[in-house]
Design a protein around this motif. Sequence first.
Motif, PDB file in Angstrom:
ATOM      1  N   PRO A 100      41.510-113.067 -19.043  1.00 46.12           N
ATOM      2  CA  PRO A 100      40.584-112.844 -17.914  1.00 46.12           C
ATOM      3  C   PRO A 100      39.121-113.003 -18.311  1.00 46.12           C
ATOM      4  O   PRO A 100      38.312-113.520 -17.528  1.00 46.12           O
ATOM      5  N   ARG A 101      38.775-112.575 -19.509  1.00 44.56           N
ATOM      6  CA  ARG A 101      37.391-112.721 -19.975  1.00 44.56           C
ATOM      7  C   ARG A 101      37.036-114.194 -20.156  1.00 44.56           C
ATOM      8  O   ARG A 101      35.905-114.606 -19.853  1.00 44.56           O
ATOM      9  N   LEU A 102      37.986-114.967 -20.653  1.00 38.90           N
ATOM     10  CA  LEU A 102      37.745-116.403 -20.814  1.00 38.90           C
ATOM     11  C   LEU A 102      37.582-117.077 -19.454  1.00 38.90           C
ATOM     12  O   LEU A 102      36.759-117.991 -19.297  1.00 38.90           O
ATOM     13  N   HIS A 103      38.347-116.634 -18.469  1.00 42.47           N
ATOM     14  CA  HIS A 103      38.202-117.168 -17.110  1.00 42.47           C
ATOM     15  C   HIS A 103      36.809-116.872 -16.550  1.00 42.47           C
ATOM     16  O   HIS A 103      36.262-117.658 -15.772  1.00 42.47           O
ATOM     17  N   ASP A 104      36.245-115.730 -16.968  1.00 42.00           N
ATOM     18  CA  ASP A 104      34.906-115.354 -16.505  1.00 42.00           C
ATOM     19  C   ASP A 104      33.798-116.054 -17.277  1.00 42.00           C
ATOM     20  O   ASP A 104      32.614-115.807 -17.023  1.00 42.00           O
ATOM     21  N   GLY A 105      34.179-116.891 -18.237  1.00 46.48           N
ATOM     22  CA  GLY A 105      33.196-117.664 -18.980  1.00 46.48           C
ATOM     23  C   GLY A 105      32.727-117.041 -20.279  1.00 46.48           C
ATOM     24  O   GLY A 105      31.766-117.522 -20.891  1.00 46.48           O
ATOM     25  N   GLU A 106      33.402-115.989 -20.733  1.00 51.18           N
ATOM     26  CA  GLU A 106      32.991-115.335 -21.974  1.00 51.18           C
ATOM     27  C   GLU A 106      33.341-116.216 -23.179  1.00 51.18           C
ATOM     28  O   GLU A 106      34.307-116.980 -23.144  1.00 51.18           O
ATOM     29  N   ASP A 107      32.547-116.097 -24.215  1.00 51.61           N
ATOM     30  CA  ASP A 107      32.767-116.871 -25.436  1.00 51.61           C
ATOM     31  C   ASP A 107      34.127-116.517 -26.048  1.00 51.61           C
ATOM     32  O   ASP A 107      34.539-115.347 -26.040  1.00 51.61           O
TER      33      ASP A 107
END
Length: 320
Positions: A230-237
């Motif tokens: 989910p964090r990667l989907h939000d654009g997190e490194d």
Amino acid sequence: MAAGVPEFFRQFAVMINAGLPVIRCLEVLSEQFGGRLSRVALRMRERVSSGSTLTEAAQEHRGVFSPLAVNLIRSAEMSGHLDLVLQRLADSQENLSRMKRQFISKMIYPAILLHAGAVIPSVVTWFNEGGEAALKEVGKVLVPVYLVIIACFLIYKFSKIVPPARFFFDAIFYHVPIIGGTIRKVGVARFASTFETMNSAGISVLEAVPMSAEATGNAVMEWKIKRAVPRLHDGEDLAIALAETRAFSPMVNGMIATGTESGKLDVMLAKVSEHAEIDARTSIDRMGTIVPGLIYALIAIYAGMKIISMMSGYVDMLKI
């Protein structure tokens, strides 16, 4: 995966790299391998000849190819890097098989010690009470051990069918001293190796991370890593998202961060995998030292108790 599959993938990769069509590769593989793999290759050739993709053909043989292997083949067909993925699959499976063989070889000696520990003290009983009593003494020690082994095997099979049970038992092993550390190191090696393969084949991070998490072989570690999605989907490194899952050590997180910053993620993942495999083998060697030591101690205590029991019996007889 079934035995012989790593070599199957390796030869498949060589022929694909040489420019042979998939149908011809499968035909050659059916001739080179015997038994089940030969039948599988022939059946896959028939399916591909009739218009199916290699992935669809492989999906029919889940007993031979793992779900991860099928997913990697699907991604490789889409990206056009089939030879690379097949080669990496072969390397990954061979490394895993090597660690399994190492673990089994290290546990053979403790198993022999355990049986010796059951038999040697019974010699005392043999002199004291006769052969029948000695056999009962051996059974008293070994039968519970065999029951525990059978129970563990049944639990393992049950956990593969029922996901909550798998998570429960994986959580227990994940936190057991020594064993848990080895499981985590093997999981890191498998994650890094799979992620490297998928990244090299041009597969997106959003797809590669959850599939690589499934390759760890432990439900707890898989769950932890998938929390990064989910964090990667939000654009997190990538490095930050994986670090926040706390699935990896600070050193591994640092190496992944270095790889993403330098643009050499594949190189750093390969180093992580290599380092984790070395650590896992070291842990297995340590287990091979600790387990026999524990068995030695238990045998000494058990034999000592039997000798004390025998000597006290003789002392009582002398008093009479």
